[in-house]
Design a protein around this motif. Structure first.
Motif, PDB file in Angstrom:
ATOM      1  N   PRO A 449       0.811  -1.230   0.000  1.00  0.00           N
ATOM      2  CA  PRO A 449       0.000   0.000   0.000  1.00  0.00           C
ATOM      3  C   PRO A 449       0.838   1.270   0.000  1.00  0.00           C
ATOM      4  CG  PRO A 449      -0.080  -1.055   2.148  1.00  0.00           C
ATOM      5  CD  PRO A 449       0.620  -2.014   1.236  1.00  0.00           C
ATOM      6  N   ASP A 450       2.092   1.194   0.405  1.00  0.00           N
ATOM      7  CA  ASP A 450       2.937   2.386   0.409  1.00  0.00           C
ATOM      8  C   ASP A 450       3.337   2.808  -0.999  1.00  0.00           C
ATOM      9  OD1 ASP A 450       2.955   2.481   3.231  1.00  0.00           O
ATOM     10  OD2 ASP A 450       4.565   0.991   3.284  1.00  0.00           O
ATOM     11  N   THR A 451       3.591   1.813  -1.859  1.00  0.00           N
ATOM     12  CA  THR A 451       4.168   2.101  -3.175  1.00  0.00           C
ATOM     13  C   THR A 451       3.324   1.639  -4.355  1.00  0.00           C
ATOM     14  OG1 THR A 451       5.367  -0.009  -3.219  1.00  0.00           O
ATOM     15  CG2 THR A 451       6.456   1.882  -2.172  1.00  0.00           C
ATOM     16  N   GLY A 452       2.389   0.710  -4.127  1.00  0.00           N
ATOM     17  CA  GLY A 452       1.643   0.117  -5.225  1.00  0.00           C
ATOM     18  C   GLY A 452       2.377  -1.031  -5.897  1.00  0.00           C
ATOM     19  N   GLU A 453       3.526  -1.424  -5.358  1.00  0.00           N
ATOM     20  CA  GLU A 453       4.288  -2.536  -5.946  1.00  0.00           C
ATOM     21  C   GLU A 453       3.473  -3.827  -5.896  1.00  0.00           C
ATOM     22  OE1 GLU A 453       8.186  -5.341  -4.932  1.00  0.00           O
ATOM     23  OE2 GLU A 453       7.661  -3.629  -3.651  1.00  0.00           O
ATOM     24  N   LEU A 454       3.463  -4.550  -7.018  1.00  0.00           N
ATOM     25  CA  LEU A 454       2.840  -5.867  -7.050  1.00  0.00           C
ATOM     26  C   LEU A 454       3.847  -6.864  -6.472  1.00  0.00           C
ATOM     27  CD1 LEU A 454       0.593  -7.838  -7.818  1.00  0.00           C
ATOM     28  CD2 LEU A 454       1.540  -7.910 -10.139  1.00  0.00           C
ATOM     29  N   VAL A 455       3.621  -7.256  -5.216  1.00  0.00           N
ATOM     30  CA  VAL A 455       4.573  -8.127  -4.524  1.00  0.00           C
ATOM     31  C   VAL A 455       4.438  -9.563  -5.018  1.00  0.00           C
ATOM     32  CG1 VAL A 455       5.299  -8.978  -2.260  1.00  0.00           C
ATOM     33  CG2 VAL A 455       4.571  -6.595  -2.528  1.00  0.00           C
ATOM     34  N   VAL A 501      -3.518 -19.914  -0.235  1.00  0.00           N
ATOM     35  CA  VAL A 501      -2.136 -19.606  -0.603  1.00  0.00           C
ATOM     36  C   VAL A 501      -1.459 -18.923   0.587  1.00  0.00           C
ATOM     37  CG1 VAL A 501      -2.688 -19.381  -3.060  1.00  0.00           C
ATOM     38  CG2 VAL A 501      -2.727 -17.349  -1.607  1.00  0.00           C
ATOM     39  N   GLU A 502      -0.136 -18.950   0.612  1.00  0.00           N
ATOM     40  CA  GLU A 502       0.585 -18.336   1.710  1.00  0.00           C
ATOM     41  C   GLU A 502       0.552 -16.817   1.598  1.00  0.00           C
ATOM     42  OE1 GLU A 502       4.407 -19.813   2.703  1.00  0.00           O
ATOM     43  OE2 GLU A 502       3.873 -21.923   2.375  1.00  0.00           O
ATOM     44  N   THR A 503       0.348 -16.152   2.727  1.00  0.00           N
ATOM     45  CA  THR A 503       0.218 -14.698   2.746  1.00  0.00           C
ATOM     46  C   THR A 503       1.487 -14.006   2.293  1.00  0.00           C
ATOM     47  OG1 THR A 503      -1.339 -14.882   4.591  1.00  0.00           O
ATOM     48  CG2 THR A 503      -0.365 -12.717   4.190  1.00  0.00           C
ATOM     49  N   ALA A 504       2.622 -14.466   2.729  1.00  0.00           N
ATOM     50  CA  ALA A 504       3.880 -13.774   2.465  1.00  0.00           C
ATOM     51  C   ALA A 504       4.318 -13.893   1.011  1.00  0.00           C
ATOM     52  CB  ALA A 504       4.974 -14.306   3.381  1.00  0.00           C
ATOM     53  N   THR A 505       4.044 -15.027   0.383  1.00  0.00           N
ATOM     54  CA  THR A 505       4.631 -15.309  -0.931  1.00  0.00           C
ATOM     55  C   THR A 505       3.617 -15.586  -2.031  1.00  0.00           C
ATOM     56  OG1 THR A 505       4.757 -17.685  -0.445  1.00  0.00           O
ATOM     57  CG2 THR A 505       6.648 -16.299   0.198  1.00  0.00           C
ATOM     58  N   GLY A 506       2.384 -15.952  -1.680  1.00  0.00           N
ATOM     59  CA  GLY A 506       1.423 -16.376  -2.683  1.00  0.00           C
ATOM     60  C   GLY A 506       1.598 -17.813  -3.110  1.00  0.00           C
ATOM     61  N   ASP A 507       2.506 -18.550  -2.461  1.00  0.00           N
ATOM     62  CA  ASP A 507       2.704 -19.952  -2.813  1.00  0.00           C
ATOM     63  C   ASP A 507       1.437 -20.751  -2.536  1.00  0.00           C
ATOM     64  OD1 ASP A 507       5.283 -19.367  -3.520  1.00  0.00           O
ATOM     65  OD2 ASP A 507       6.190 -20.120  -1.652  1.00  0.00           O
ATOM     66  N   TYR A 508       1.133 -21.657  -3.478  1.00  0.00           N
ATOM     67  CA  TYR A 508      -0.081 -22.464  -3.370  1.00  0.00           C
ATOM     68  C   TYR A 508       0.030 -23.438  -2.201  1.00  0.00           C
ATOM     69  CZ  TYR A 508      -3.647 -25.920  -4.638  1.00  0.00           C
ATOM     70  OH  TYR A 508      -4.720 -26.796  -4.629  1.00  0.00           O
TER      71      TYR A 508
END
Length: 525
Positions: A449-455, A501-508
């Motif tokens: 939310p600070d930068t809009g970067e797609l993590v 999926v995992e919150t930190a990484t999006g891993d399934y």
């Protein structure tokens, strides 16, 4: 048609606790009278004033327009509506007996119908005035009322008889009106920490908490006493579809109603504390909104003309007003705002060329901080997944609901929907280096939310042409993964398949098929 006469222009709010039902009629009536007398002083009839006249056919046309545009609020008989003041009878005649027809014509033209003010032809407004005159006992004539404010101002008032009786005896002194506590006098500013851990009595986000659980810890009402509940008060929202979840804070309900109305209501008594009504541009229809948000002493509201406005929680006054979507391109907003880290985030909807956006505004100033497209351009990462289509032929990715947020990983989650044009994605184009997965349709997007970067992103269903959106809330919770308690994001699609999926990484992590669909035969992460 006159249920919101107290709102005369975009951004104006009415203050002060107002009792609903009969008391509301009296207060609105007094306000209407004061406004009218300020603009149009009462005057004696003289020979220079054009006699009042309307035709029977004009009143008949007004009756048809009334049935179509006004009766739902004011009632079939003009004085039996549930949502608006009476338009015939002693009170109405006393308010307008000394006004020229222009006063009523202009008020109707600028404020009615409530969900689309000014949208009717001028001739229709003139016919409505004629119909009201007829229903209040004014005889018809040979000349029709003109549909022109300047000409109407020169026409005599209806000059209905003054009401008889009433009034107070000389030297009568009335006792003071009983004082009533206004919860807005003691309302506190909402901090970021309160959004993270809201007080039990409050509901500060669309789904109450950042993790989108939609759960209240209050336990006073339970399975044993729920049958004993009785109505304490009722409040009628503006007519139309109303899907927004209220914000509740310090005993005040902030409610979004159809037609771009926001109302502050005393949760204990049902009193209206203030109302904000937005005047939409001509030709822009109102749309539903599913949520609003609060931070500090401001409410953040998406509008049907693709703006976000910040309203003062105590007064309803507009603090700032920022355009977000281009109406000419078909960008609208029906979801609502998410506020976190001092940013107000909102997604757009619509069939615009190139797709939709998630936009962040500075909560204090309204200035745009960043903007992320829900469909990548051909040269952007993921741009090769659109079957080789040029940007102008890519569409969809609407964001239908407010996002959720994980303060631990500082990630905001949004879920764009599918495309509106299935043909170009149906068959895989034989273009080297391209496919038809169509990112970021039916995808969880994790944004800083600070930068809009797609993590990170996770596409739940590739080739989103099926109208089976994965556009619902992203819930954040802790579940065991390989024996370790892990923060995960959980969401579901229209097929009733749950993805984790995992919150930190999006891993399934895994999926759960609820057994309610027959189209998906296998899940390949």
């Amino acid at each position: 048609m006159m249920g919101s006469v107290s709102q005369k222009s975009r951004g104006r709010a009415r203050m002060g606790p107002v009792r609903f039902a009969s008391t509301t009629v009296v207060v609105l009536g007094v306000f209407l009278l004061v406004v009218s007398r300020d603009r149009y002083p009462l005057h004696a009839q003289d020979s220079a004033v054009v006699p009042l006249s309307y035709t029977v056919s004009q009143a008949d046309a007004g009756e048809e327009a009334y049935a179509e545009s006004c009766a739902s609020c004011h009632g079939d008989n003009l004085d039996d509506g549930e949502f608006a003041v009476p338009l015939k009878g002693v009170a109405f005649r006393q308010m307008w007996r000394g006004q020229s027809p222009e006063a009523l014509f202009s008020l109707m033209q600028s404020t009615m119908p409530q969900d689309r003010p000014g949208s009717l032809p001028d001739e229709t407004y003139a016919s409505l005035v004629a119909f009201l005159f007829q229903e209040n006992g004014t005889s018809s004539g040979n000349e029709a009322l003109p549909a022109d404010a300047t000409r109407l101002e020169a026409i005599a008032s209806p000059n209905w008889r003054r009401a008889e009786g009433g009034g107070l005896a000389p030297n009568t002194v009335l006792p003071p009106w009983p004082s009533r506590t206004n919860p807005l006098d003691r309302i506190e500013a909402v901090s970021e920490s309160m959004l993270t851990e809201p007080p039990d009595d409050d509901w500060l986000l669309w789904r109450r908490t950042y993790d989108a659980y939609g759960y209240s810890p209050l336990d006073q009402i339970n399975t044993e006493n729920v049958s004993d509940l009785r109505v304490a008060w009722t409040w009628s929202l503006p007519p139309g579809p109303n899907e927004s979840t209220p914000i509740v804070h310090d005993g005040v309900l902030f409610v979004h109603g159809f037609g771009d109305h926001v109302q502050a209501i005393d949760a204990q008594t049902g009193d209206l504390l203030w109302q904000y009504s937005r005047r939409l541009p001509r030709g822009v229809p109102p749309s539903i909104k599913r949520g609003l948000s609060i931070l500090g002493d401001q409410l953040f509201v998406a509008t049907s003309d693709s703006h976000v406005v910040a309203l003062d929680t105590r007064t309803g006054d507009v603090r700032w007003d920022q355009p977000v979507g281009d109406l000419s391109r078909g960008l609208r907003m029906t979801g609502g705002t998410l506020v976190a880290r001092g940013k107000v985030m909102v997604g757009t909807t619509g069939r615009a060329e190139g797709g939709n956006y998630i936009v962040a505004l500075d909560a204090a100033s309204g200035e745009e901080a960043w903007r992320v497209g829900t469909i990548p351009a051909p040269d952007d990462p993921g741009g090769h997944t659109w079957n080789g289509l040029p940007r102008a032929e890519r569409n969809g990715g609407s964001v239908w609901i407010p996002g959720s947020y994980d303060p631990v990983h500082n990630l905001a989650f949004f879920g764009p929907g599918n495309t509106y044009d299935t043909g170009p994605l149906r068959d895989l184009a034989r273009v080297p280096g391209t496919n038809n997965d169509a990112l970021y349709l039916d995808t969880t997007l994790a944004l800083n939310p600070d930068t809009g970067e797609l993590v990170w992103y996770f596409q739940h269903q590739a080739n989103g042409q099926w109208d089976l959106d994965w556009a619902f809330e992203r819930q954040i919770m802790t579940l065991p993964v390989d024996g370790v308690e892990t923060s995960v994001v959980v969401t579901v699609g229209k097929q009733s398949i749950v993805d984790i999926v995992e919150t930190a990484t999006g891993d399934y992590v895994s999926s759960i098929d609820m057994g309610l669909q027959t189209g998906i035969i296998a899940i390949d992460p």
